[in-house]
Design a protein around this motif. Structure first.
Motif, mmCIF file in Angstrom:
data_model
loop_
_atom_site.group_PDB
_atom_site.id
_atom_site.type_symbol
_atom_site.label_atom_id
_atom_site.label_comp_id
_atom_site.label_asym_id
_atom_site.label_seq_id
_atom_site.Cartn_x
_atom_site.Cartn_y
_atom_site.Cartn_z
ATOM 1 N N PRO A 1 44.957 45.500 45.592
ATOM 2 C CA PRO A 1 45.554 44.201 44.682
ATOM 3 C C PRO A 1 46.978 44.635 44.275
ATOM 4 C CG PRO A 1 43.702 45.058 43.301
ATOM 5 C CD PRO A 1 43.819 45.742 44.716
ATOM 6 N N VAL B 1 50.119 43.732 41.487
ATOM 7 C CA VAL B 1 50.415 43.416 40.414
ATOM 8 C C VAL B 1 51.426 42.080 40.322
ATOM 9 C CG1 VAL B 1 51.656 43.793 37.894
ATOM 10 C CG2 VAL B 1 50.445 45.440 39.164
ATOM 11 N N ILE C 1 53.237 42.360 30.804
ATOM 12 C CA ILE C 1 52.110 42.905 30.385
ATOM 13 C C ILE C 1 52.126 44.526 31.075
ATOM 14 C CG2 ILE C 1 49.461 42.766 29.957
ATOM 15 C CD1 ILE C 1 50.928 40.417 29.029
ATOM 16 N N LEU C 2 52.178 45.431 29.857
ATOM 17 C CA LEU C 2 51.976 46.484 30.379
ATOM 18 C C LEU C 2 50.918 47.544 29.656
ATOM 19 C CD1 LEU C 2 55.757 47.211 30.282
ATOM 20 C CD2 LEU C 2 54.597 47.267 32.465
ATOM 21 N N ALA C 3 50.328 48.557 30.236
ATOM 22 C CA ALA C 3 49.334 49.458 29.609
ATOM 23 C C ALA C 3 50.326 50.498 29.080
ATOM 24 C CB ALA C 3 48.461 50.043 30.477
ATOM 25 N N LYS D 1 48.501 55.519 31.519
ATOM 26 C CA LYS D 1 47.618 55.465 32.526
ATOM 27 C C LYS D 1 46.068 55.547 32.321
ATOM 28 C CE LYS D 1 46.527 57.975 37.029
ATOM 29 N NZ LYS D 1 46.437 59.054 37.472
ATOM 30 N N ALA E 1 45.290 51.789 31.217
ATOM 31 C CA ALA E 1 45.296 51.068 32.502
ATOM 32 C C ALA E 1 43.881 51.271 33.055
ATOM 33 C CB ALA E 1 46.367 51.419 33.313
ATOM 34 N N TRP F 1 41.071 49.380 31.286
ATOM 35 C CA TRP F 1 41.366 47.796 31.386
ATOM 36 C C TRP F 1 41.049 47.590 32.578
ATOM 37 C CZ3 TRP F 1 43.888 43.305 29.304
ATOM 38 C CH2 TRP F 1 43.959 42.183 30.225
ATOM 39 N N ASP F 2 41.081 48.317 33.750
ATOM 40 C CA ASP F 2 40.547 47.856 34.880
ATOM 41 C C ASP F 2 39.063 47.775 34.894
ATOM 42 O OD1 ASP F 2 42.805 47.337 36.104
ATOM 43 O OD2 ASP F 2 42.969 49.493 36.907
ATOM 44 N N ALA G 1 37.611 45.048 33.093
ATOM 45 C CA ALA G 1 37.993 43.695 34.116
ATOM 46 C C ALA G 1 36.947 43.697 35.192
ATOM 47 C CB ALA G 1 39.283 43.824 34.644
ATOM 48 N N PRO H 1 35.828 39.577 34.013
ATOM 49 C CA PRO H 1 37.054 39.272 34.719
ATOM 50 C C PRO H 1 37.724 37.754 34.186
ATOM 51 C CG PRO H 1 35.116 38.766 36.242
ATOM 52 C CD PRO H 1 34.741 39.670 34.783
ATOM 53 N N ASN H 2 36.808 36.968 33.849
ATOM 54 C CA ASN H 2 37.316 35.578 33.149
ATOM 55 C C ASN H 2 37.974 35.710 32.002
ATOM 56 O OD1 ASN H 2 36.531 34.285 35.861
ATOM 57 N ND2 ASN H 2 34.775 33.707 34.680
ATOM 58 N N LEU I 1 39.156 38.383 30.428
ATOM 59 C CA LEU I 1 40.345 39.337 30.527
ATOM 60 C C LEU I 1 41.349 38.482 31.280
ATOM 61 C CD1 LEU I 1 39.544 43.006 30.803
ATOM 62 C CD2 LEU I 1 40.018 41.620 28.814
ATOM 63 N N ALA I 2 41.345 37.794 32.364
ATOM 64 C CA ALA I 2 42.287 36.863 32.824
ATOM 65 C C ALA I 2 42.654 35.945 31.815
ATOM 66 C CB ALA I 2 41.603 35.985 34.008
ATOM 67 N N TYR J 1 45.036 37.854 29.706
ATOM 68 C CA TYR J 1 46.218 38.144 30.099
ATOM 69 C C TYR J 1 47.355 36.983 30.065
ATOM 70 C CZ TYR J 1 49.207 39.842 33.865
ATOM 71 O OH TYR J 1 50.251 40.496 34.562
ATOM 72 N N VAL K 1 52.383 51.529 32.068
ATOM 73 C CA VAL K 1 51.872 51.292 33.572
ATOM 74 C C VAL K 1 51.384 49.507 33.621
ATOM 75 C CG1 VAL K 1 49.926 51.495 35.217
ATOM 76 C CG2 VAL K 1 50.662 53.437 33.751
ATOM 77 N N PRO K 2 52.118 48.906 34.643
ATOM 78 C CA PRO K 2 51.651 47.549 34.910
ATOM 79 C C PRO K 2 50.111 47.224 34.884
ATOM 80 C CG PRO K 2 53.637 48.159 36.300
ATOM 81 C CD PRO K 2 53.324 49.308 35.801
ATOM 82 N N ILE K 3 49.689 46.238 34.454
ATOM 83 C CA ILE K 3 48.179 46.062 34.793
ATOM 84 C C ILE K 3 48.268 44.957 35.308
ATOM 85 C CG2 ILE K 3 47.613 47.363 32.459
ATOM 86 C CD1 ILE K 3 47.138 44.538 31.140
ATOM 87 N N ARG K 4 47.099 44.844 36.165
ATOM 88 C CA ARG K 4 46.719 43.449 37.051
ATOM 89 C C ARG K 4 45.882 42.407 36.101
ATOM 90 N NH1 ARG K 4 46.247 47.770 40.573
ATOM 91 N NH2 ARG K 4 44.218 48.560 40.148
ATOM 92 N N ARG K 5 46.186 41.241 36.731
ATOM 93 C CA ARG K 5 45.489 40.147 36.041
ATOM 94 C C ARG K 5 44.313 40.237 36.808
ATOM 95 N NH1 ARG K 5 44.120 35.165 37.089
ATOM 96 N NH2 ARG K 5 43.968 33.457 35.176
ATOM 97 N N PRO K 6 43.091 40.134 36.365
ATOM 98 C CA PRO K 6 41.917 40.212 36.960
ATOM 99 C C PRO K 6 41.629 38.865 37.714
ATOM 100 C CG PRO K 6 41.422 40.553 34.748
ATOM 101 C CD PRO K 6 42.791 40.258 34.702
ATOM 102 N N GLU K 7 41.114 39.033 38.938
ATOM 103 C CA GLU K 7 40.763 37.752 39.837
ATOM 104 C C GLU K 7 39.727 37.123 39.073
ATOM 105 O OE1 GLU K 7 40.594 38.235 43.952
ATOM 106 O OE2 GLU K 7 41.967 39.760 43.662
ATOM 107 N N THR K 8 39.701 35.792 38.822
ATOM 108 C CA THR K 8 38.698 35.021 38.170
ATOM 109 C C THR K 8 37.804 34.468 39.367
ATOM 110 O OG1 THR K 8 40.163 33.341 38.215
ATOM 111 C CG2 THR K 8 39.701 34.304 36.270
#
Lengths: 135, 248
Positions: free
Chosen positions: A6, A8, A18-20, A23, A26, A29-30, A33, A37-38, A40-41, A44, B240-247
């Motif tokens: 995916p 960014v 938005i940055l961590a 590492k 990050a 966060w992953d 997430a 997911p909902n 944290l989205a 975000y 580090v750029p972080i990813r927006r989670p997919e909903t």
């Protein structure tokens, strides 16, 4: 970049980047997430739009010890976003525009510094009893 | 549900002045007698809105503001004149509210407005912050009472004896402050009184409620060792750029 990896989403110029903080954050966060997911989205989107809005979820920490933190030599306000009941994101607000009052200067030939939200730490909280059983 | 500024401030004033019958704040001997004579507070009686006392005139407010350095005179009290035992009669009761959804209000506006005549109404919304419906006159009376309380807090902070008593009583009255280290408790009270003074000047109490909320969250961090440990780690980057989670 691997084919299915995916990407960014680039931040719009009126959004906060938005940055961590590093590492490890990050990766935290992953991991979170994948579980929420909902939530944290939503977090975000809110932090990208208005990270300094006071609400029942967003609060600025107070006090000399916890109210601010230093990141890359800059002292920033420390905020928290309550993602779930018990789950929190702690973040620094790095605003070179000083709330829109000044235009940040370019460093060399690069672009002007962006307004940044630095995720300092994430804390998913303790899993509920049912979640533990599911493993 | 987050506390409204008035509810948060009500808690605060109970912390400062003590609650009626609160053993921690009742006079228990010579030390308390002396403290009372120097401006310490013995007790506070709460009266609901519309009760026998609601400060509304400048004179009444001024009388309350002077309590920290003079024997108290409470012009609006049913007893009138000087109060025995430095009892303070104060109006900090937060009113019961009734809750409806906004869509219910839109369908039954007449009924909800009739309710709002007698009590405040909170309108819940899915797509935004809750709304609040109430009488303007009622809101104004509460705001002016908050103004009196804030002035009282500022006055109390000016007197060293009262300030020390209040600071030491914080933990008993606001238990969450016990998670704060001692120097942070002192800082909490100091920032609180400064913010209260600013709020009185601007006639808005939301910043004060935000400050209290912020300190409460800070106390939570101190109360959960895992949280505190996470925030004590120095982060050196690089970011580090972080990813927006997919909903889903």
């Amino acid at each position: 970049m691997a084919r299915d990896e995916p990407v960014v989403r680039p931040a719009r110029t009126d959004e906060w980047q938005i940055l961590a903080a590093d590492k490890g954050v990050a990766e935290d966060w992953d991991r979170w997430a994948k579980q929420e997911p909902n939530a944290l989205a939503a977090a975000y989107d809110q932090l990208a739009t208005d990270p300094t809005k006071f609400s029942s979820r967003q609060r600025k920490l107070e006090g000399r010890a916890m109210g601010t933190g230093v990141y890359e030599g800059t002292t920033c306000d420390r905020w928290q976003y309550e993602v779930t009941n018990g789950g929190r994101i702690f973040y620094f607000v790095d605003d070179p525009t000083d709330g829109g009052r000044r235009r940040p200067e370019r460093k060399g030939r690069g672009s002007r510094p962006r307004r940044r939200v630095i995720i300092e730490a994430v804390y998913p909280g303790h899993p509920k009893e049912t979640e533990r059983k599911r493993g | 549900m987050p506390k409204t500024p008035r509810a948060a401030f009500g808690d605060l004033m109970v912390a400062v002045l003590g609650r009626e019958g609160d053993p921690a704040r009742e006079p228990s001997g010579e030390a308390d007698e002396a403290a009372g004579a120097e401006g310490g507070f013995r007790s506070m009686r709460m009266i609901p809105p519309g009760g026998e006392f609601a400060p509304s005139t400048p004179t009444e407010m001024r009388d309350l503001v002077r309590v920290a350095d003079q024997p108290m005179v409470c012009a609006g009290s049913s007893r009138g004149g000087r109060l025995a035992e430095s009892e303070l009669v104060m109006y900090v009761c937060s009113m019961a509210v009734v809750e409806h959804t906004l869509s219910y209000m839109l369908r039954n506006s007449g009924d909800v407005i009739a309710e709002a005549e007698h009590q405040d109404v909170v309108l819940r919304r899915r797509d935004g912050a809750d709304l609040f419906l109430g009488l303007h006159s009622r809101e104004e009376s509460i705001r002016s009472a908050l103004g009196v309380l804030a002035r009282l807090l500022v006055a109390a902070s000016l007197d060293p004896v009262t300030r020390d008593r209040v600071a030491s009583a914080l933990v008993a009255s606001l238990p969450w402050t016990s998670f704060l280290p001692a120097e942070q408790q002192a800082e909490f009270f100091q920032t609180l009184t400064a913010k209260a003074a600013a709020c009185v000047e601007l006639d808005t109490f939301e910043p004060l409620a935000r400050l209290i909320d912020g300190w409460r969250s800070t106390a939570e961090v101190y109360g959960v060792p895992e949280l505190r440990t996470k925030l004590e780690v120095e982060r050196h980057g690089p970011p580090v750029p972080i990813r927006r989670p997919e909903t889903s």
